[in-house]
Design an enzyme around this catalytic site. Structure first.
Site, mmCIF file in Angstrom:
data_model
loop_
_atom_site.group_PDB
_atom_site.id
_atom_site.type_symbol
_atom_site.label_atom_id
_atom_site.label_comp_id
_atom_site.label_asym_id
_atom_site.label_seq_id
_atom_site.Cartn_x
_atom_site.Cartn_y
_atom_site.Cartn_z
ATOM 1 N N ASN A 171 0.804 -1.180 -0.073
ATOM 2 C CA ASN A 171 0.034 -0.127 0.067
ATOM 3 C C ASN A 171 1.059 1.199 -0.095
ATOM 4 O O ASN A 171 1.832 1.171 0.698
ATOM 5 C CB ASN A 171 -1.093 -0.148 1.157
ATOM 6 N N ILE A 172 0.412 2.214 -0.760
ATOM 7 C CA ILE A 172 1.080 3.508 -1.043
ATOM 8 C C ILE A 172 0.184 4.586 -0.562
ATOM 9 O O ILE A 172 -0.744 4.979 -1.198
ATOM 10 C CB ILE A 172 1.533 3.664 -2.200
ATOM 11 N N GLU A 173 0.569 5.524 0.451
ATOM 12 C CA GLU A 173 -0.176 6.407 1.023
ATOM 13 C C GLU A 173 -0.015 7.840 0.635
ATOM 14 O O GLU A 173 1.053 8.146 -0.030
ATOM 15 C CB GLU A 173 -0.703 6.415 2.518
ATOM 16 N N CYS A 178 -4.121 0.647 -2.786
ATOM 17 C CA CYS A 178 -3.933 -0.731 -1.776
ATOM 18 C C CYS A 178 -2.652 -1.348 -2.488
ATOM 19 O O CYS A 178 -2.561 -1.681 -3.571
ATOM 20 C CB CYS A 178 -5.166 -1.442 -1.815
ATOM 21 N N GLU A 203 -2.915 -4.756 -3.073
ATOM 22 C CA GLU A 203 -3.488 -5.646 -3.969
ATOM 23 C C GLU A 203 -3.543 -4.820 -5.576
ATOM 24 O O GLU A 203 -3.193 -5.430 -6.233
ATOM 25 C CB GLU A 203 -4.767 -6.087 -3.807
ATOM 26 N N CYS A 254 -10.302 -4.759 -0.032
ATOM 27 C CA CYS A 254 -11.501 -3.739 -0.106
ATOM 28 C C CYS A 254 -12.202 -3.955 -1.312
ATOM 29 O O CYS A 254 -11.927 -4.636 -2.371
ATOM 30 C CB CYS A 254 -10.894 -2.276 -0.031
ATOM 31 N N CYS A 263 -10.559 -2.849 -4.802
ATOM 32 C CA CYS A 263 -9.690 -4.135 -5.182
ATOM 33 C C CYS A 263 -10.375 -5.452 -5.672
ATOM 34 O O CYS A 263 -9.840 -5.965 -6.729
ATOM 35 C CB CYS A 263 -8.707 -4.575 -4.098
HETATM 36 N N1 THU Z 1 -5.427 -1.272 2.074
HETATM 37 C C1 THU Z 1 -4.826 -2.133 1.269
HETATM 38 O O1 THU Z 1 -3.651 -2.199 1.310
HETATM 39 N N2 THU Z 1 -5.462 -3.153 0.783
HETATM 40 C C2 THU Z 1 -6.925 -3.223 1.138
HETATM 41 O O2 THU Z 1 -7.432 -4.041 0.429
HETATM 42 C C3 THU Z 1 -7.765 -2.470 2.141
HETATM 43 C C4 THU Z 1 -6.732 -1.228 2.681
HETATM 44 C C5 THU Z 1 -4.361 -0.185 2.634
HETATM 45 C C6 THU Z 1 -4.879 1.365 2.241
HETATM 46 C C7 THU Z 1 -4.545 1.960 3.579
HETATM 47 O O3 THU Z 1 -3.090 2.403 3.125
HETATM 48 C C8 THU Z 1 -4.405 1.182 4.643
HETATM 49 O O4 THU Z 1 -4.594 -0.242 4.251
HETATM 50 C C9 THU Z 1 -5.639 1.706 5.599
HETATM 51 O O5 THU Z 1 -6.712 1.519 4.936
#
Ligand code: THU
Length: 136
Positions: A42-44, A53, A55, A93, A96
């Protein structure tokens, strides 16, 4: 590649997580039918909404390298202080799941792991019923 080996790849992917805002570190490893594995984390972003996300990172890396057929994805994640001992299975999520639906059939395997020895295998059909399927 075994499920356990794919989870080990997801654990390595999680080390690359850029998640200073949520403190959730998520890793994914996508096994293509070609045998190639693509890792994603995941990259914010400071503005939140550009967050990607783990995935989707793995899928977009694979698709941009020409892969179109997929076997299994392994996902592992949790809050920063839980990354070596997850308390929950981390499911993909809705966004994804829709991306998976675009490129995978209902038999696509989704592994949600707490560790390489503790995991659940679901199919996309189970996690995304009544989905809008792509135009072929
Ligand atoms: N996140 C994922 O990487 N995959 C998911 O299916 C749900 C959420 C990440 C996004 C964000 O960086 C963190 O989890 C919190 O939601």
């Amino acid at each position: 590649m075994s499920d356990k080996e794919l989870i080990q790849e997801a654990i390595k992917a999680r080390e690359m997580s850029y998640s200073p805002y949520s403190d959730y570190k998520v890793g994914a490893a996508l096994l293509c039918k070609s045998g190639e594995v693509f890792r994603g984390c995941n990259i914010e972003s400071a503005t939140y909404s550009p967050t990607n996300c783990a995935e989707r990172t793995a899928f977009f890396k694979a698709i941009s390298e020409g892969e179109r057929e997929f076997e299994t994805i392994a996902i592992i994640g949790g809050k920063d202080n839980e990354t070596t001992d997850e308390k929950t299975y981390f499911y993909p999520c809705g966004v994804c799941r829709q991306v998976m639906t675009e490129f995978c059939g209902g038999d696509f395997r989704i592994i949600t792991a707490k560790s390489e020895d503790d995991f659940i295998v679901s199919t996309l059909a189970e996690l995304m019923p009544h989905s809008i399927v792509p135009k072929k």
